[in-house]
Design a protein around this motif. Structure first.
Motif, PDB file in Angstrom:
ATOM      1  N   ALA A   1       1.660  59.913 -38.794  1.00 38.84           N
ATOM      2  CA  ALA A   1       1.780  61.024 -39.726  1.00 38.84           C
ATOM      3  C   ALA A   1       0.579  61.971 -39.641  1.00 38.84           C
ATOM      4  O   ALA A   1      -0.488  61.617 -39.142  1.00 38.84           O
ATOM      5  N   ARG A   2       0.764  63.188 -40.147  1.00 34.94           N
ATOM      6  CA  ARG A   2      -0.323  64.168 -40.156  1.00 34.94           C
ATOM      7  C   ARG A   2      -0.988  64.180 -41.529  1.00 34.94           C
ATOM      8  O   ARG A   2      -0.337  63.983 -42.569  1.00 34.94           O
ATOM      9  N   PRO A   3      -2.296  64.455 -41.577  1.00 33.16           N
ATOM     10  CA  PRO A   3      -2.965  64.585 -42.874  1.00 33.16           C
ATOM     11  C   PRO A   3      -2.424  65.805 -43.633  1.00 33.16           C
ATOM     12  O   PRO A   3      -2.102  66.837 -43.015  1.00 33.16           O
ATOM     13  N   CYS A   4      -2.298  65.695 -44.933  1.00 34.31           N
ATOM     14  CA  CYS A   4      -1.829  66.818 -45.761  1.00 34.31           C
ATOM     15  C   CYS A   4      -3.029  67.707 -46.096  1.00 34.31           C
ATOM     16  O   CYS A   4      -3.566  67.670 -47.217  1.00 34.31           O
ATOM     17  N   SER A   5      -3.447  68.487 -45.110  1.00 34.87           N
ATOM     18  CA  SER A   5      -4.615  69.357 -45.323  1.00 34.87           C
ATOM     19  C   SER A   5      -4.346  70.387 -46.412  1.00 34.87           C
ATOM     20  O   SER A   5      -5.295  70.872 -47.054  1.00 34.87           O
ATOM     21  N   GLU A   6      -3.081  70.729 -46.633  1.00 29.66           N
ATOM     22  CA  GLU A   6      -2.760  71.712 -47.665  1.00 29.66           C
ATOM     23  C   GLU A   6      -3.028  71.190 -49.078  1.00 29.66           C
ATOM     24  O   GLU A   6      -3.055  71.963 -50.033  1.00 29.66           O
ATOM     25  N   TYR A   7      -3.248  69.879 -49.218  1.00 27.38           N
ATOM     26  CA  TYR A   7      -3.531  69.314 -50.532  1.00 27.38           C
ATOM     27  C   TYR A   7      -5.017  69.370 -50.875  1.00 27.38           C
ATOM     28  O   TYR A   7      -5.403  69.091 -52.015  1.00 27.38           O
TER      29      TYR A   7
ATOM     30  N   ALA B   1      -7.664  52.613 -60.375  1.00 24.09           N
ATOM     31  CA  ALA B   1      -7.797  51.883 -59.113  1.00 24.09           C
ATOM     32  C   ALA B   1      -8.719  52.618 -58.159  1.00 24.09           C
ATOM     33  O   ALA B   1      -9.533  51.998 -57.460  1.00 24.09           O
ATOM     34  N   ALA B   2      -8.603  53.944 -58.128  1.00 22.78           N
ATOM     35  CA  ALA B   2      -9.405  54.739 -57.195  1.00 22.78           C
ATOM     36  C   ALA B   2     -10.852  54.883 -57.644  1.00 22.78           C
ATOM     37  O   ALA B   2     -11.767  54.925 -56.815  1.00 22.78           O
ATOM     38  N   ALA B   3     -11.076  54.961 -58.963  1.00 24.03           N
ATOM     39  CA  ALA B   3     -12.405  55.257 -59.480  1.00 24.03           C
ATOM     40  C   ALA B   3     -13.399  54.133 -59.226  1.00 24.03           C
ATOM     41  O   ALA B   3     -14.611  54.373 -59.198  1.00 24.03           O
ATOM     42  N   GLY B   4     -12.908  52.920 -59.015  1.00 26.63           N
ATOM     43  CA  GLY B   4     -13.825  51.816 -58.774  1.00 26.63           C
ATOM     44  C   GLY B   4     -14.543  51.895 -57.450  1.00 26.63           C
ATOM     45  O   GLY B   4     -15.580  51.247 -57.253  1.00 26.63           O
ATOM     46  N   GLY B   5     -13.995  52.662 -56.514  1.00 24.12           N
ATOM     47  CA  GLY B   5     -14.659  52.853 -55.227  1.00 24.12           C
ATOM     48  C   GLY B   5     -14.344  51.809 -54.180  1.00 24.12           C
ATOM     49  O   GLY B   5     -14.755  51.950 -53.024  1.00 24.12           O
ATOM     50  N   GLU B   6     -13.609  50.749 -54.542  1.00 24.41           N
ATOM     51  CA  GLU B   6     -13.317  49.685 -53.588  1.00 24.41           C
ATOM     52  C   GLU B   6     -11.885  49.727 -53.074  1.00 24.41           C
ATOM     53  O   GLU B   6     -11.569  49.102 -52.066  1.00 24.41           O
ATOM     54  N   CYS B   7     -11.006  50.441 -53.758  1.00 18.28           N
ATOM     55  CA  CYS B   7      -9.586  50.454 -53.400  1.00 18.28           C
ATOM     56  C   CYS B   7      -9.244  51.714 -52.610  1.00 18.28           C
ATOM     57  O   CYS B   7      -9.454  52.831 -53.095  1.00 18.28           O
ATOM     58  N   ALA B   8      -8.724  51.538 -51.396  1.00 12.10           N
ATOM     59  CA  ALA B   8      -8.265  52.655 -50.580  1.00 12.10           C
ATOM     60  C   ALA B   8      -6.783  52.884 -50.871  1.00 12.10           C
ATOM     61  O   ALA B   8      -5.968  51.970 -50.728  1.00 12.10           O
ATOM     62  N   ILE B   9      -6.448  54.092 -51.303  1.00  9.98           N
ATOM     63  CA  ILE B   9      -5.079  54.431 -51.687  1.00  9.98           C
ATOM     64  C   ILE B   9      -4.518  55.406 -50.665  1.00  9.98           C
ATOM     65  O   ILE B   9      -5.063  56.495 -50.458  1.00  9.98           O
ATOM     66  N   ARG B  10      -3.425  55.005 -50.008  1.00 12.45           N
ATOM     67  CA  ARG B  10      -2.791  55.837 -48.997  1.00 12.45           C
ATOM     68  C   ARG B  10      -1.385  56.202 -49.480  1.00 12.45           C
ATOM     69  O   ARG B  10      -0.591  55.320 -49.805  1.00 12.45           O
ATOM     70  N   ILE B  11      -1.100  57.498 -49.499  1.00 11.68           N
ATOM     71  CA  ILE B  11       0.187  57.991 -49.986  1.00 11.68           C
ATOM     72  C   ILE B  11       0.868  58.752 -48.862  1.00 11.68           C
ATOM     73  O   ILE B  11       0.332  59.735 -48.348  1.00 11.68           O
TER      74      ILE B  11
ATOM     75  N   SER C   1     -12.300  60.600 -51.433  1.00 16.73           N
ATOM     76  CA  SER C   1     -12.773  59.466 -50.646  1.00 16.73           C
ATOM     77  C   SER C   1     -11.929  58.221 -50.874  1.00 16.73           C
ATOM     78  O   SER C   1     -11.970  57.283 -50.068  1.00 16.73           O
ATOM     79  N   ALA C   2     -11.144  58.205 -51.969  1.00 12.46           N
ATOM     80  CA  ALA C   2     -10.341  57.026 -52.294  1.00 12.46           C
ATOM     81  C   ALA C   2      -8.856  57.248 -52.074  1.00 12.46           C
ATOM     82  O   ALA C   2      -8.120  56.301 -51.791  1.00 12.46           O
ATOM     83  N   ILE C   3      -8.388  58.501 -52.193  1.00  9.52           N
ATOM     84  CA  ILE C   3      -6.952  58.797 -52.120  1.00  9.52           C
ATOM     85  C   ILE C   3      -6.691  59.725 -50.941  1.00  9.52           C
ATOM     86  O   ILE C   3      -7.277  60.804 -50.852  1.00  9.52           O
ATOM     87  N   ALA C   4      -5.821  59.289 -50.039  1.00 11.30           N
ATOM     88  CA  ALA C   4      -5.479  60.090 -48.861  1.00 11.30           C
ATOM     89  C   ALA C   4      -3.977  60.327 -48.826  1.00 11.30           C
ATOM     90  O   ALA C   4      -3.184  59.417 -49.114  1.00 11.30           O
ATOM     91  N   PHE C   5      -3.583  61.534 -48.454  1.00  8.65           N
ATOM     92  CA  PHE C   5      -2.177  61.899 -48.320  1.00  8.65           C
ATOM     93  C   PHE C   5      -1.870  62.203 -46.858  1.00  8.65           C
ATOM     94  O   PHE C   5      -2.642  62.881 -46.177  1.00  8.65           O
ATOM     95  N   ARG C   6      -0.711  61.744 -46.405  1.00  5.34           N
ATOM     96  CA  ARG C   6      -0.208  62.136 -45.094  1.00  5.34           C
ATOM     97  C   ARG C   6       1.292  62.407 -45.212  1.00  5.34           C
ATOM     98  O   ARG C   6       1.950  61.908 -46.133  1.00  5.34           O
ATOM     99  N   ALA C   7       1.795  63.192 -44.256  1.00  4.17           N
ATOM    100  CA  ALA C   7       3.219  63.541 -44.232  1.00  4.17           C
ATOM    101  C   ALA C   7       3.824  63.097 -42.909  1.00  4.17           C
ATOM    102  O   ALA C   7       3.235  63.340 -41.844  1.00  4.17           O
ATOM    103  N   VAL C   8       4.982  62.435 -42.961  1.00  4.44           N
ATOM    104  CA  VAL C   8       5.661  62.020 -41.739  1.00  4.44           C
ATOM    105  C   VAL C   8       6.298  63.245 -41.091  1.00  4.44           C
ATOM    106  O   VAL C   8       6.772  64.159 -41.773  1.00  4.44           O
ATOM    107  N   GLU C   9       6.266  63.292 -39.772  1.00  3.44           N
ATOM    108  CA  GLU C   9       6.818  64.437 -39.051  1.00  3.44           C
ATOM    109  C   GLU C   9       7.869  64.045 -38.028  1.00  3.44           C
ATOM    110  O   GLU C   9       8.809  64.803 -37.783  1.00  3.44           O
ATOM    111  N   GLU C  10       7.747  62.856 -37.420  1.00  5.55           N
ATOM    112  CA  GLU C  10       8.731  62.464 -36.417  1.00  5.55           C
ATOM    113  C   GLU C  10      10.067  62.187 -37.090  1.00  5.55           C
ATOM    114  O   GLU C  10      10.136  61.590 -38.163  1.00  5.55           O
ATOM    115  N   GLN C  11      11.137  62.615 -36.436  1.00  6.42           N
ATOM    116  CA  GLN C  11      12.452  62.528 -37.042  1.00  6.42           C
ATOM    117  C   GLN C  11      12.841  61.094 -37.371  1.00  6.42           C
ATOM    118  O   GLN C  11      13.447  60.827 -38.408  1.00  6.42           O
TER     119      GLN C  11
END
Length: 302
Positions: free
Chosen positions: A291-297, A195-205, A229-239
């Protein structure tokens, strides 16, 4: 009759379609797979609804049937036509015929190597595997026009597979910790890669516990590093966001798999439920914005 590229799908009665049915089924099942001829033809054939795929010259290239027991079977495509959408078109025609007949569900016995093919169409495994004509099979079921209940890890894998495979431009995934046993399965990782390799699908995790998958070297993290550019990770922080108990995956074509309790496999899925899909996207979006970006990834240099 429906056109599909350089072939078409045609409904056929047993007697009128027998020549085409035999040319495909005996080539595939008897000669290629070694199924005894006596087992290939049964008493259900004359009473079944058949579909035949034909090329532009009218030659039969694929078959399938819908039996009076509300089961799909004898799905076969000649080798030179595989990977060209023939099987998908046959299956869609059979499910459409079952819908026209008012059937609430259809079942099938999938060869083990074809489980993914049927999962991508919304079928879920039922029960354990078994031998049929010397070949390993898996029972599968689809509720037509309704939510399908997921009650096992195998069904959760199939449901996830179907939602990912159906994504075109958007795929959103809310998970506690990248679900070991589900999102680390090779078939799921490969489906997300495609899904990601095609370049048209934005994947948010979106994750609640980003440390756990990092420590376990979850394969989706490495995939995201290769395709940032296709796969982005974020982490929830608010309780209030961290207390959200559920998990889900949703695409832009109405496909979704929702689990009320994110640490369990049980849930519900449907590949053609745009209303529910829009609702889940509406749940996801504000979580994502806070959410914050998972820069550690990120890989070094990214």
């Amino acid at each position: 009759m429906t056109q599909a590229g350089t072939f078409h799908i045609q409904a056929a009665g047993y007697e009128e379609g027998l020549t085409g049915l035999r040319s495909v089924r005996e080539a595939v099942f008897v000669h290629e797979q070694g199924v005894p001829l006596a087992l290939e033809w049964d008493e259900l054939d004359p009473a079944s609804h058949h579909v035949i795929a034909r090329d532009d010259a009218g030659h039969a290239i694929g078959t399938g049937r819908l039996t009076p027991t509300r089961a799909i079977g004898r799905m076969a495509v000649l080798p030179q036509w595989r990977g060209r959408g023939v099987g998908e078109a046959l299956l869609a025609a059979l499910v459409g015929q079952a819908r026209t007949l008012g059937w609430p569900e259809v079942t099938l016995h999938a060869q083990a190597t074809a489980i993914g093919f049927y999962a991508r169409a919304g079928f879920l495994p039922v029960g354990g595997r078994f031998q049929e004509a010397g070949i390993e099979h898996q029972g599968m079921r689809l509720l037509i026009g309704a939510l399908n209940l997921v009650d096992s890890r195998a069904a959760a894998v199939a449901a996830t597979w179907g939602v990912v495979a159906g994504a075109r431009r958007r795929l959103d995934l809310y998970s506690r910790d990248l679900d070991p046993g589900l999102l680390d399965q090779p078939e799921i990782v490969d489906a997300i890669r495609r899904a990601a390799a095609g370049g048209e699908c934005a994947i948010r995790i979106l994750l609640q516990e980003p440390e756990a998958p990092q420590h376990s070297l979850a394969p989706l993290i490495a995939l995201g590093q290769r395709l940032p550019s296709a796969i982005a990770f974020r982490a929830v922080e608010e309780q209030v966001d961290r207390s959200y108990p559920s998990a889900f995956i949703v695409n832009d074509r109405g496909g979704h798999f929702f689990r009320p309790l994110g640490h369990r496999w049980e849930g519900e899925t449907r590949l053609d439920g745009p209303g529910r899909a829009r609702h889940l996207q509406g749940v996801f979006d504000p979580f994502w914005e806070r959410a914050r970006p998972c820069s550690e990834y990120r890989a070094l240099g990214i």
